[in-house]
Design a protein around this motif. Structure first.
Motif, PDB file in Angstrom:
ATOM      1  N   VAL A  23       0.879  -1.163   0.000  1.00  0.00           N
ATOM      2  CA  VAL A  23       0.000   0.000   0.000  1.00  0.00           C
ATOM      3  C   VAL A  23       0.919   1.215   0.000  1.00  0.00           C
ATOM      4  N   VAL A  24       0.733   2.087  -0.971  1.00  0.00           N
ATOM      5  CA  VAL A  24       1.670   3.186  -1.156  1.00  0.00           C
ATOM      6  C   VAL A  24       1.046   4.507  -0.729  1.00  0.00           C
ATOM      7  N   HIS A  25       1.800   5.271   0.066  1.00  0.00           N
ATOM      8  CA  HIS A  25       1.472   6.651   0.428  1.00  0.00           C
ATOM      9  C   HIS A  25       2.631   7.498  -0.086  1.00  0.00           C
ATOM     10  N   SER A  26       2.346   8.575  -0.798  1.00  0.00           N
ATOM     11  CA  SER A  26       3.418   9.182  -1.580  1.00  0.00           C
ATOM     12  C   SER A  26       3.281  10.691  -1.736  1.00  0.00           C
ATOM     13  N   SER A  27       4.421  11.304  -2.044  1.00  0.00           N
ATOM     14  CA  SER A  27       4.500  12.716  -2.397  1.00  0.00           C
ATOM     15  C   SER A  27       5.389  12.844  -3.622  1.00  0.00           C
ATOM     16  N   LEU A  28       4.842  13.290  -4.732  1.00  0.00           N
ATOM     17  CA  LEU A  28       5.629  13.437  -5.955  1.00  0.00           C
ATOM     18  C   LEU A  28       6.739  14.464  -5.777  1.00  0.00           C
ATOM     19  N   LYS A  29       6.435  15.590  -5.136  1.00  0.00           N
ATOM     20  CA  LYS A  29       7.430  16.653  -5.025  1.00  0.00           C
ATOM     21  C   LYS A  29       8.611  16.251  -4.150  1.00  0.00           C
ATOM     22  N   SER A  30       8.455  15.205  -3.341  1.00  0.00           N
ATOM     23  CA  SER A  30       9.561  14.786  -2.477  1.00  0.00           C
ATOM     24  C   SER A  30      10.746  14.271  -3.285  1.00  0.00           C
ATOM     25  N   PHE A  31      10.515  13.806  -4.516  1.00  0.00           N
ATOM     26  CA  PHE A  31      11.593  13.270  -5.335  1.00  0.00           C
ATOM     27  C   PHE A  31      12.497  14.365  -5.896  1.00  0.00           C
ATOM     28  N   VAL A 167       6.898  10.667   2.496  1.00  0.00           N
ATOM     29  CA  VAL A 167       5.901  11.060   3.495  1.00  0.00           C
ATOM     30  C   VAL A 167       6.220  10.346   4.800  1.00  0.00           C
ATOM     31  N   ASP A 168       5.598  10.806   5.886  1.00  0.00           N
ATOM     32  CA  ASP A 168       5.861  10.184   7.182  1.00  0.00           C
ATOM     33  C   ASP A 168       4.650   9.367   7.622  1.00  0.00           C
TER      34      ASP A 168
END
Length: 275
Positions: A23-31, A167-168
């Motif tokens: 299960v993925v929780h993500s932030s595109l801008k974090s990359f 993300v945390d």
């Protein structure tokens, strides 16, 4: 610039392969800057992992207040002051359909996954899910209107993992599952399901702004790498459930704040009522 091959390499460094379910929780801008944007991340996810599950909630569009007089114990949600105000809110809300965009706060990656790869989506008007891969149908079949975290519970039975991309743990829904299995953070919320029609939905999760306090308890179970500027972490669902359970059994207020007006307080009271 981060390219799709670099993202895939980072996922493999975490131990992910075609036998993995996450299960993925993500932030595109974090990359940082991703060549190909959110779709490139989706390419890496679906090309590396076997099954990818993602939250696809539509609360921003479909959510409404309770109608006047509908008050439930420890529910932390004030009803509309009048029926006129409730009817106005209902009229402004969007009726749920399977093609609604995913809430913006969940990020661009799940929305790209929905638009380009996910063939099915669950029909919960507030907290739907999408999934891609061999176990997708099995995970989504576990989603019920009275048990919205069912897909994560089923993923745990498959020895799946939580994948945090930039993300945390404040977005880690698996912690909410552990809470609810102990009778905490089980709220009633309301949504527009069709024109002029609303419904009540149980077992909606509460606040999570203190959830990152779980990190020390999960450190030994966490695999971590950097992908561009993204801090990527992989944690077994069973480890998240066990750590959360241990913390809450030791302290009914674990991972909650002490602000009386916050849903944390109501969640604490729910746990005390169980005890």
């Amino acid at each position: 610039m981060v390219k799709v091959d670099e993202i895939a390499d980072g996922l493999r460094r975490l131990g992910l392969d075609r036998s993995s379910s996450v299960v993925v929780h993500s932030s595109l801008k974090s990359f940082g800057y991703v060549d190909g944007g959110a779709e490139a991340v989706c390419d890496a996810l679906t090309g590396t992992c076997g099954t990818v599950l993602a939250p696809a909630g539509t609360w921003e569009l479909t959510g409404i207040s309770p109608p006047p007089g509908l008050v439930r114990p420890h529910n932390a949600y004030d009803p509309a002051p009048t029926w006129e105000a409730f009817d106005d809110e209902l009229a402004r809300a969007t009726a749920f359909t399977l093609d609604l965009p995913i809430d913006r706060e969940l990020g661009r990656i799940p929305e790209s996954l929905r638009l380009t790869r996910a063939l099915t989506r669950t029909a919960h008007p507030l907290l739907s899910y999408i999934a891609v891969g061999p176990a997708a149908d099995q995970l989504l079949a576990a989603h019920r209107s009275d048990w919205p975290l069912g897909p994560i519970e089923e993923l745990g039975r498959l020895d799946g993992d939580v994948l945090l991309l930039g993300v945390d743990h404040t977005v880690n829904s698996t912690i909410h599952l552990a809470e609810q299995l102990l009778g905490r953070s089980c709220f009633y919320r309301y949504a527009k399901t069709a024109e002029g029609v609303w419904a009540e939905f149980p077992n909606i999760s509460g606040d999570s702004h203190k959830f990152d306090a779980i990190e020390p308890a999960l450190r030994s179970a966490t695999r971590e790498t950097n992908i561009g500027n993204c801090r990527a972490r992989l944690i077994p669902i069973t480890a998240v459930l066990a750590a959360t359970r241990q913390l809450i059994l030791a302290d009914p207020a674990a991972l909650l704040c002490s602000t009386p007006t916050c849903r944390c307080h109501a969640a604490h009271q729910q746990r005390l009522a169980v005890l």
